[in-house]
Design an enzyme around this catalytic site. Structure first.
Site, PDB file in Angstrom:
ATOM      1  N   LYS A 124       0.848  -1.259  -0.163  1.00  0.00           N
ATOM      2  CA  LYS A 124       0.067  -0.058   0.082  1.00  0.00           C
ATOM      3  C   LYS A 124       0.962   1.109  -0.127  1.00  0.00           C
ATOM      4  CE  LYS A 124      -3.333   2.688   2.190  1.00  0.00           C
ATOM      5  NZ  LYS A 124      -4.020   3.094   3.604  1.00  0.00           N
ATOM      6  N   GLY A 169      -8.707   9.207   9.292  1.00  0.00           N
ATOM      7  CA  GLY A 169      -8.985   9.118  10.664  1.00  0.00           C
ATOM      8  C   GLY A 169     -10.167  10.272  11.040  1.00  0.00           C
ATOM      9  N   ALA A 205     -10.083   5.545   3.878  1.00  0.00           N
ATOM     10  CA  ALA A 205      -9.909   6.877   4.742  1.00  0.00           C
ATOM     11  C   ALA A 205     -10.989   7.586   4.776  1.00  0.00           C
ATOM     12  CB  ALA A 205      -8.684   7.715   4.349  1.00  0.00           C
ATOM     13  N   GLY A 206     -11.514   8.063   6.036  1.00  0.00           N
ATOM     14  CA  GLY A 206     -12.616   9.104   6.344  1.00  0.00           C
ATOM     15  C   GLY A 206     -13.770   8.261   6.649  1.00  0.00           C
TER      16      GLY A 206
END
Length: 248
Positions: free
Chosen positions: A89, A150, A176-177
């Site tokens: 990643k 986050g 993400a998020g």
């Protein structure tokens, strides 16, 4: 996919990984190597014969750093028995406040890592043009963010992610998020191939329960996408037929 960071304990992480039903777990190579707090013993904490490791280049601010850490990650996977694991990643993040990925550094690192035989999963802003360019250089996926890492803001750039999904010939992983199962389902309903969720699980009041909820949401969203939702209409449409109604 789930992550291994931010959990209150190794036990919480282990139980959450199982509860989520995930098949891939991402591990920050640099933090494992340096035995950063919360990462001690992480490599030994999971059964890598059952879960595919996705080493990540978290903490790298330049393409050069990311390439170096990716090579270390490949060796780490081999040491844990995954001899044919060339996954990485790719994260290149010089921005310490908003943790937004560097598109130029990401592309540079991706080009080199693909040449070295890596299956590159690049973490990017939801930029359709960058996503297509990364696909063209040979990346295995593209991983657009829903919102900053986050943040729990959910999907703030749905239009761009939809464009990426519609044009990609490789899997699209929303990363993400995401903060709630409803947002996980939304991403899958849009046609994403997979999700990577860490903070929303790790920092939940009950991470194991949240892990299961996220896993179920991902499945529900995928099934909904495959089923094909009804079109949105500007008017009502009766559920019951109008024939056979009682009249005077």
């Amino acid at each position: 996919m789930t992550g291994t960071g931010k959990y209150r304990s190794i036990a919480d992480m282990q139980q959450s990984v199982v509860a989520s039903g995930c098949e891939i777990v991402t591990v920050a190579v640099r933090r494992v190597q340096t035995k950063a707090p919360g990462h001690e013993g992480l490599a030994e904490a999971l059964d890598w014969s059952k879960i595919w490791m996705l080493p990540n280049t978290a903490g790298c601010k330049t393409a050069e750093e990311a390439i170096r850490v990716a090579r270390l990650g490949r060796e780490m996977a081999k040491l844990l028995g995954q001899e044919d694991n060339n996954f990485v990643k790719l994260e290149v993040i010089p921005d310490t406040k908003y943790l937004l990925p560097d598109p130029i550094g990401t592309l540079e690192a991706a080009e080199q890592l693909v040449k070295e035989g890596f299956a590159v999963l690049p973490y990017i802003n939801a930029d359709p043009l960058l996503a297509k360019r990364l696909e063209e250089v040979g990346c295995a996926t593209v991983m657009p963010l829903g919102s900053p890492i986050g943040s729990g803001q959910g999907i703030k750039n749905a239009a761009n992610i939809q464009i990426i999904i519609e044009n990609a010939q490789v899997p699209v992983v929303v990363d993400a998020g995401l903060g709630a199962p409803s947002e996980a389902a939304q991403a899958m309903e849009m046609g994403a191939s997979a999700l990577l969720i860490n903070t929303a699980i790790a920092e939940a009041q009950n991470p194991v329960a949240m892990a299961r909820a996220m896993g179920l949401a991902a499945e529900a969203g995928r099934l909904a996408y495959l089923a094909g939702r009804i079109p949105v209409k500007s008017h009502a449409s009766a559920s019951s037929p109008l024939t056979g109604t009682i009249t005077q």
